[in-house]
Design a protein around this motif. Sequence first.
Motif, short mmCIF file in Angstrom:
data_model
loop_
_atom_site.label_atom_id
_atom_site.label_comp_id
_atom_site.label_asym_id
_atom_site.label_seq_id
_atom_site.Cartn_x
_atom_site.Cartn_y
_atom_site.Cartn_z
N SER A 119 -100.02 29.41 58.09
CA SER A 119 -99.18 29.21 59.09
C SER A 119 -99.51 28.34 60.00
O SER A 119 -100.59 28.17 60.32
N ASN A 120 -98.42 27.53 60.39
CA ASN A 120 -98.80 26.50 61.63
C ASN A 120 -98.30 26.78 62.83
O ASN A 120 -98.24 26.11 63.77
N GLY A 121 -97.52 28.15 62.93
CA GLY A 121 -97.16 28.65 63.98
C GLY A 121 -95.62 28.48 64.31
O GLY A 121 -94.99 29.15 65.06
N SER A 122 -95.17 27.80 63.30
CA SER A 122 -93.60 27.67 63.24
C SER A 122 -93.02 27.45 61.72
O SER A 122 -91.86 27.76 61.75
N SER A 123 -94.04 27.61 60.85
CA SER A 123 -93.51 27.74 59.61
C SER A 123 -94.88 27.97 58.84
O SER A 123 -95.92 27.96 59.10
N PHE A 124 -94.48 28.25 57.55
CA PHE A 124 -95.90 28.46 56.50
C PHE A 124 -95.74 27.17 55.53
O PHE A 124 -94.82 26.33 55.13
N GLY A 125 -96.89 26.56 55.33
CA GLY A 125 -97.21 25.22 54.88
C GLY A 125 -97.21 25.49 53.21
O GLY A 125 -96.46 26.56 52.84
N GLY A 126 -97.48 24.19 52.44
CA GLY A 126 -97.41 24.42 51.09
C GLY A 126 -98.09 25.62 50.39
O GLY A 126 -99.37 26.21 50.85
N VAL A 127 -97.58 26.16 49.36
CA VAL A 127 -97.79 27.15 48.81
C VAL A 127 -98.86 26.86 47.71
O VAL A 127 -98.54 25.79 46.83
N THR A 128 -99.93 27.43 47.41
CA THR A 128 -101.14 26.88 46.59
C THR A 128 -102.00 28.21 45.92
O THR A 128 -101.53 29.36 46.69
N VAL A 129 -102.22 27.94 44.79
CA VAL A 129 -102.95 28.87 44.30
C VAL A 129 -104.31 29.33 44.74
O VAL A 129 -105.16 28.30 44.66
N TRP A 130 -104.85 30.25 45.14
CA TRP A 130 -105.96 30.50 46.03
C TRP A 130 -106.75 31.36 44.94
O TRP A 130 -108.02 31.44 45.34
N ARG A 131 -106.34 32.14 44.11
CA ARG A 131 -107.17 32.71 42.96
C ARG A 131 -106.30 32.88 41.52
O ARG A 131 -105.44 33.53 41.57
N PRO A 132 -106.80 32.29 40.51
CA PRO A 132 -105.99 32.19 39.35
C PRO A 132 -106.09 33.51 38.38
O PRO A 132 -105.19 33.45 37.47
N GLU A 133 -106.95 34.33 38.67
CA GLU A 133 -107.18 35.57 37.97
C GLU A 133 -106.16 36.41 37.45
O GLU A 133 -105.95 37.04 36.68
N PHE A 134 -105.54 36.47 38.55
CA PHE A 134 -104.31 37.93 38.77
C PHE A 134 -103.07 37.42 38.33
O PHE A 134 -102.11 37.69 38.94
N THR A 135 -103.17 36.82 37.07
CA THR A 135 -101.76 36.61 36.40
C THR A 135 -101.19 37.51 35.72
O THR A 135 -101.68 38.65 35.29
N ASP A 136 -99.93 37.14 35.17
CA ASP A 136 -99.08 37.95 34.22
C ASP A 136 -99.83 38.16 32.89
O ASP A 136 -99.89 39.29 32.39
N ASP A 137 -100.40 37.08 32.42
CA ASP A 137 -101.20 37.36 31.06
C ASP A 137 -102.27 38.07 31.11
O ASP A 137 -102.82 38.56 30.14
N ASN A 138 -102.93 38.23 32.27
CA ASN A 138 -103.98 39.10 32.43
C ASN A 138 -103.55 40.61 32.84
O ASN A 138 -104.66 41.44 33.25
#
Length: 352
Positions: A119-138
């Motif tokens: 959050s920058n206080g007026s919107s959420f910035g770009g969405v990025t992958v913070w941790r890749p292990e929690f996937t559908d395939d896993n």
Amino acid sequence: MAAVHPIVVTAADTTVNEISFSDANGWNQAQYYETIRYPDVNGDSRPDVCGRHKAGVYCAISDGRDVPTHGSLWLPEFTDHTGWSAPEYYRTIQFPDVTGDGKADLCARGTQGILCASSNGSSFGGVTVWRPEFTDDNGWTAPEYYRTIQFPDVNGDGKADLCARGSQGILCALSNGASFGWVAVWRPEFTDRNGWAAPEYYSTIQFADMNGDGKADLCARGSQGILCALSNGGWFGRIGVWNASFNDTSGSTAPQHYSTIRIVGGMLCGRYTYGIRCASPNTIDGSWLAVPRDELSLATVSELDARRAHHEGLEPHHSGHRGHRAKRRGVCAGRDRPRDYSAVQRPRGIRD
């Protein structure tokens, strides 16, 4: 189902820049109302309102007295068109402060893992992958896994970390303010093999600071009662039975009982057959002492409210405030449907 990309806006979604949280606008659907939360997204210590709608995540900023009736679009991702109407995604949407700047950010599980937007206080910035292990395939589409995803501060550095129950036990990854670090097993006992895939156990997993050291600890209801393990900042220590009142033989395997268990500011409460049962912290060994009441008395309500207020930085209620009373009657009237009452929460920092 279409892939849930971490950063995508498609022409198929009709972007609405402002919307009210009303039934007329579709908020009576579970994929929307279940995501409503009251985080402080602009860092002014007031609870705001955020929720996911078909075109993305909307937030309304509080002025400290009233919350605006209309929310503005803070994030044009997480749309229905990109698959976020599925429970394995929308039910993981949370607003933790992962950067430690005092503003609540946005995190959730997508097909690629744990996604976050600051959050920058007026919107959420770009969405990025913070941790890749929690996937559908896993295998993280299973409710016994994705429903346990939470963002407690387990090392006490002011940044929300990532914890969840996987098949190997309780997993955690520490936040560095820009991503989550390596995923490690912090407590190996909470495995599928040991029965923790059952909802009467996994759905009770919570993270609360039980010993007042600023680090969130691990607690959950097992067959023996409420189990807890203290955090040392790198893992959770030895598991102990902190309170046996909510064990399997007490009837706590019923969802109308185990789903009510909450730990706030070290205070344990939950509903069982004869009413509400609470337990206070034992200052000698850190475990809980049962409150000697079968029904929740006014004294216990007062104690719990005071503890919660102290823990969350809330001001005490002023029963003589007529406007406050009238407002509460108006808010609660007619809220007997899941689409209404499931969104009712006690926001942090609200002013009476």
